[in-house]
Design a protein around this motif. Structure first.
Motif, PDB file in Angstrom:
ATOM      1  N   ASN A 187       0.833  -1.202   0.000  1.00  0.00           N
ATOM      2  CA  ASN A 187       0.000   0.000   0.000  1.00  0.00           C
ATOM      3  C   ASN A 187       0.873   1.261   0.000  1.00  0.00           C
ATOM      4  O   ASN A 187       0.536   2.261   0.602  1.00  0.00           O
ATOM      5  CB  ASN A 187      -0.970  -0.047   1.203  1.00  0.00           C
ATOM      6  CG  ASN A 187      -1.926   1.113   1.281  1.00  0.00           C
ATOM      7  OD1 ASN A 187      -2.197   1.762   0.281  1.00  0.00           O
ATOM      8  ND2 ASN A 187      -2.422   1.421   2.476  1.00  0.00           N
ATOM      9  N   GLN A 188       2.002   1.160  -0.709  1.00  0.00           N
ATOM     10  CA  GLN A 188       2.863   2.338  -0.883  1.00  0.00           C
ATOM     11  C   GLN A 188       2.463   3.112  -2.128  1.00  0.00           C
ATOM     12  O   GLN A 188       2.962   4.199  -2.362  1.00  0.00           O
ATOM     13  CB  GLN A 188       4.332   1.902  -0.991  1.00  0.00           C
ATOM     14  CG  GLN A 188       4.919   1.454   0.342  1.00  0.00           C
ATOM     15  CD  GLN A 188       6.285   0.823   0.190  1.00  0.00           C
ATOM     16  OE1 GLN A 188       6.452  -0.158  -0.526  1.00  0.00           O
ATOM     17  NE2 GLN A 188       7.286   1.389   0.847  1.00  0.00           N
ATOM     18  N   SER A 189       1.654   2.512  -2.939  1.00  0.00           N
ATOM     19  CA  SER A 189       1.073   3.247  -4.057  1.00  0.00           C
ATOM     20  C   SER A 189      -0.434   3.075  -3.912  1.00  0.00           C
ATOM     21  O   SER A 189      -0.923   1.981  -3.669  1.00  0.00           O
ATOM     22  CB  SER A 189       1.575   2.699  -5.396  1.00  0.00           C
ATOM     23  OG  SER A 189       1.443   1.308  -5.448  1.00  0.00           O
ATOM     24  N   ALA A 190      -1.129   4.175  -4.026  1.00  0.00           N
ATOM     25  CA  ALA A 190      -2.564   4.155  -3.742  1.00  0.00           C
ATOM     26  C   ALA A 190      -3.299   3.226  -4.701  1.00  0.00           C
ATOM     27  O   ALA A 190      -2.993   3.160  -5.878  1.00  0.00           O
ATOM     28  CB  ALA A 190      -3.120   5.567  -3.874  1.00  0.00           C
ATOM     29  N   SER A 194      -7.166  -0.932  -1.192  1.00  0.00           N
ATOM     30  CA  SER A 194      -6.193  -1.040  -0.099  1.00  0.00           C
ATOM     31  C   SER A 194      -6.834  -1.322   1.262  1.00  0.00           C
ATOM     32  O   SER A 194      -6.289  -2.089   2.055  1.00  0.00           O
ATOM     33  CB  SER A 194      -5.309   0.206  -0.047  1.00  0.00           C
ATOM     34  OG  SER A 194      -6.075   1.350   0.221  1.00  0.00           O
ATOM     35  N   GLN A 195      -7.993  -0.731   1.519  1.00  0.00           N
ATOM     36  CA  GLN A 195      -8.672  -0.974   2.809  1.00  0.00           C
ATOM     37  C   GLN A 195      -9.017  -2.444   2.980  1.00  0.00           C
ATOM     38  O   GLN A 195      -8.777  -3.041   4.030  1.00  0.00           O
ATOM     39  CB  GLN A 195      -9.981  -0.163   2.882  1.00  0.00           C
ATOM     40  CG  GLN A 195      -9.808   1.322   2.939  1.00  0.00           C
ATOM     41  CD  GLN A 195      -9.631   1.809   4.383  1.00  0.00           C
ATOM     42  OE1 GLN A 195      -9.334   1.025   5.281  1.00  0.00           O
ATOM     43  NE2 GLN A 195      -9.796   3.095   4.590  1.00  0.00           N
ATOM     44  N   ARG A 198      -5.974  -4.734   3.407  1.00  0.00           N
ATOM     45  CA  ARG A 198      -5.424  -4.588   4.741  1.00  0.00           C
ATOM     46  C   ARG A 198      -6.251  -5.417   5.731  1.00  0.00           C
ATOM     47  O   ARG A 198      -5.725  -6.124   6.581  1.00  0.00           O
ATOM     48  CB  ARG A 198      -5.495  -3.100   5.096  1.00  0.00           C
ATOM     49  CG  ARG A 198      -4.884  -2.682   6.387  1.00  0.00           C
ATOM     50  CD  ARG A 198      -4.808  -1.148   6.398  1.00  0.00           C
ATOM     51  NE  ARG A 198      -4.330  -0.681   7.663  1.00  0.00           N
ATOM     52  CZ  ARG A 198      -5.108  -0.469   8.710  1.00  0.00           C
ATOM     53  NH1 ARG A 198      -6.418  -0.664   8.626  1.00  0.00           N
ATOM     54  NH2 ARG A 198      -4.588  -0.054   9.843  1.00  0.00           N
ATOM     55  N   TYR A 248       0.245   0.814   7.076  1.00  0.00           N
ATOM     56  CA  TYR A 248      -0.231   0.835   5.683  1.00  0.00           C
ATOM     57  C   TYR A 248      -1.003  -0.413   5.284  1.00  0.00           C
ATOM     58  O   TYR A 248      -1.963  -0.354   4.542  1.00  0.00           O
ATOM     59  CB  TYR A 248       0.962   0.965   4.729  1.00  0.00           C
ATOM     60  CG  TYR A 248       1.424   2.361   4.430  1.00  0.00           C
ATOM     61  CD1 TYR A 248       1.195   3.411   5.294  1.00  0.00           C
ATOM     62  CD2 TYR A 248       2.115   2.614   3.239  1.00  0.00           C
ATOM     63  CE1 TYR A 248       1.648   4.685   4.999  1.00  0.00           C
ATOM     64  CE2 TYR A 248       2.582   3.878   2.939  1.00  0.00           C
ATOM     65  CZ  TYR A 248       2.341   4.906   3.817  1.00  0.00           C
ATOM     66  OH  TYR A 248       2.793   6.158   3.509  1.00  0.00           O
TER      67      TYR A 248
HETATM   68  C1  LIG Z   1      -2.945   2.967   2.354  1.00  0.00           C
HETATM   69  O1  LIG Z   1      -4.252   2.593   2.702  1.00  0.00           O
HETATM   70  C2  LIG Z   1      -4.985   3.529   3.435  1.00  0.00           C
HETATM   71  C3  LIG Z   1      -6.331   2.972   3.672  1.00  0.00           C
HETATM   72  O2  LIG Z   1      -6.265   1.765   4.350  1.00  0.00           O
HETATM   73  C4  LIG Z   1      -5.067   4.836   2.740  1.00  0.00           C
HETATM   74  O3  LIG Z   1      -5.706   5.777   3.542  1.00  0.00           O
HETATM   75  C5  LIG Z   1      -3.671   5.309   2.403  1.00  0.00           C
HETATM   76  O4  LIG Z   1      -3.737   6.480   1.680  1.00  0.00           O
HETATM   77  C6  LIG Z   1      -2.941   4.253   1.641  1.00  0.00           C
HETATM   78  N1  LIG Z   1      -1.582   4.689   1.377  1.00  0.00           N
HETATM   79  C7  LIG Z   1      -1.212   5.098   0.190  1.00  0.00           C
HETATM   80  C8  LIG Z   1       0.204   5.468   0.038  1.00  0.00           C
HETATM   81  O5  LIG Z   1      -1.958   5.132  -0.720  1.00  0.00           O
END
Ligand SMILES: *[C@@H]1O[C@H](CO)[C@@H](O)[C@H](O)[C@H]1NC(C)=O
Ligand SMILES: *[C@@H]1O[C@H](CO)[C@@H](O)[C@H](O)[C@H]1NC(C)=O
Ligand SMILES: *[C@@H]1O[C@H](CO)[C@@H](O)[C@H](O)[C@H]1NC(C)=O
Ligand SMILES: *[C@@H]1O[C@H](CO)[C@@H](O)[C@H](O)[C@H]1NC(C)=O
Ligand SMILES: *[C@@H]1O[C@H](CO)[C@@H](O)[C@H](O)[C@H]1NC(C)=O
Length: 289
Positions: A187-190, A194-195, A198, A248
């Motif tokens: 999750n280093q790139s949006a 991602s939620q 995780r 992250y």
């Molecule tokens: C990683 O995930 C979270 C949500 O879980 C998000 O708010 C965050 O922006 C994400 N990080 C990146 C670098 O996108």
């Protein structure tokens, strides 16, 4: 006579043990430039310690095919793991070697409501690789030059698996932008999922990280413990990285729950992790419940 009786008793005992204990199924995922065949050592150690365990070793993307684009490989691993999960209501365990550990993390992050209990990572470059790549003949000899190839999408770019987790401390913006596997898992790139990814990762009961200084391939070897290089090529430990501190992808949450287990073991070369009885006894068996 006496021996056959005691053998009988032993067999009865182990059968009862398996019947009552019911070890959860295990899936073993091979690494780069090896295949299912090499994983029989691990298979045999598990069977000896926990007779009756149902073990699956997906025989896909072996040897040179393991260098293929990881997202291309992904569906086959996903299916193999999902098939076992579907038949295992009480949960399963994953034992994943080297690059296979990144594949396992990708599957775990993407499987909603999975029941994987222990994710066992054997010398797996969880924070990437910045070292020897001599096994890939297309690659420059110097690791300082590899980024030119890996982070350039018009060249081979992200088509070779190593590039997808190539983590060059001198080219972090490019890494974050171009790494289409590790940076995404971290999750280093949006990205839009991602939620959920995780959440899925945080379902794990145990993440077991095994690695050591005599590995010889994973560089830095501490990448097996989610550590990485800084610009002086010193180690930044897992807890000192932003991905951990800002949680992250759920690592910090798992840690706060006591779910992370870290083992640093000397005297083991890269290709011996999955066949070393001492390593199995100390650090793997107890998690295969
Ligand atoms: C990683 O995930 C979270 C949500 O879980 C998000 O708010 C965050 O922006 C994400 N990080 C990146 C670098 O996108
Ligand atoms: C092991 O598990 C697989 C998939 O879950 C199943 O198809 C197979 O029948 C099982 N084997 C045994 C011996 O239980
Ligand atoms: C990096 O390591 C070197 C040698 O081990 C040490 O002298 C130096 O202070 C370290 N740099 C940082 C920023 O910690
Ligand atoms: C097995 O692991 C032990 C450490 O646990 C190490 O001392 C030994 O050298 C290893 N053997 C092989 C063949 O890797
Ligand atoms: C491990 O690697 C080192 C250096 O390549 C080598 O000297 C040693 O014999 C290897 N050990 C085993 C058990 O293969």
């Amino acid at each position: 006579m006496e021996t056959s009786i005691s053998r009988c008793i032993f067999l009865l005992f182990t059968t009862l043990l398996v019947a009552t204990k019911g070890y959860k199924p295990v899936i073993i995922i091979h690494g780069m430039l090896d295949g299912a065949a090499e994983m029989h050592f691990m298979h045999d150690m598990i069977m000896k310690a926990h007779p009756g365990t149902n073990i699956t070793i997906p025989d896909v993307y072996s040897y040179y095919k393991s260098l293929e684009h990881l997202w291309k490989q992904f569906p086959d691993y996903l299916k193999a793991i999902q098939d076992v999960i579907n038949q295992s209501p009480n949960g399963i365990h994953l034992v994943c070697f080297s690059q296979g550990g990144l594949m396992c993390r990708a599957v775990v992050e993407q499987l909603d409501n999975h029941n994987v209990e222990s994710l066992i990572l054997l010398s797996s470059p969880q924070m990437g690789q910045f070292g020897d790549t001599s096994y890939v003949k297309e690659f420059p000899k110097s690791r300082y030059e590899v980024y030119r190839l890996c982070y350039d999408l018009s060249l081979i770019g992200q088509q070779i698996s190593v590039c997808e987790y190539w983590n060059d401390p001198y080219h972090q913006p490019e890494y974050q932008e171009r790494s289409d596997f590790l940076a995404v898992l971290n999750n280093q790139s949006a990205h839009s999922q991602s939620q959920q990814w995780r959440k899925n990762f945080m379902r794990l009961k145990n993440v077991v990280m095994i690695g050591g200084p005599d590995d010889g391939v994973i560089t830095p070897w501490q990448s097996s413990h989610f550590a990485t290089y800084d610009k002086d090529l010193n180690i930044t430990e897992m807890k000192d990285q932003e991905v951990y501190q800002k949680d992250y992808f759920g690592l910090k949450t798992l840690d706060s729950r006591g779910a992370l287990h870290t083992y640093g073991i000397a005297g083991v070369n890269h290709t011996f992790w999955h066949r070393n009885q001492t390593v199995f006894d100390c650090c793997i068996e107890q998690f295969l419940t």
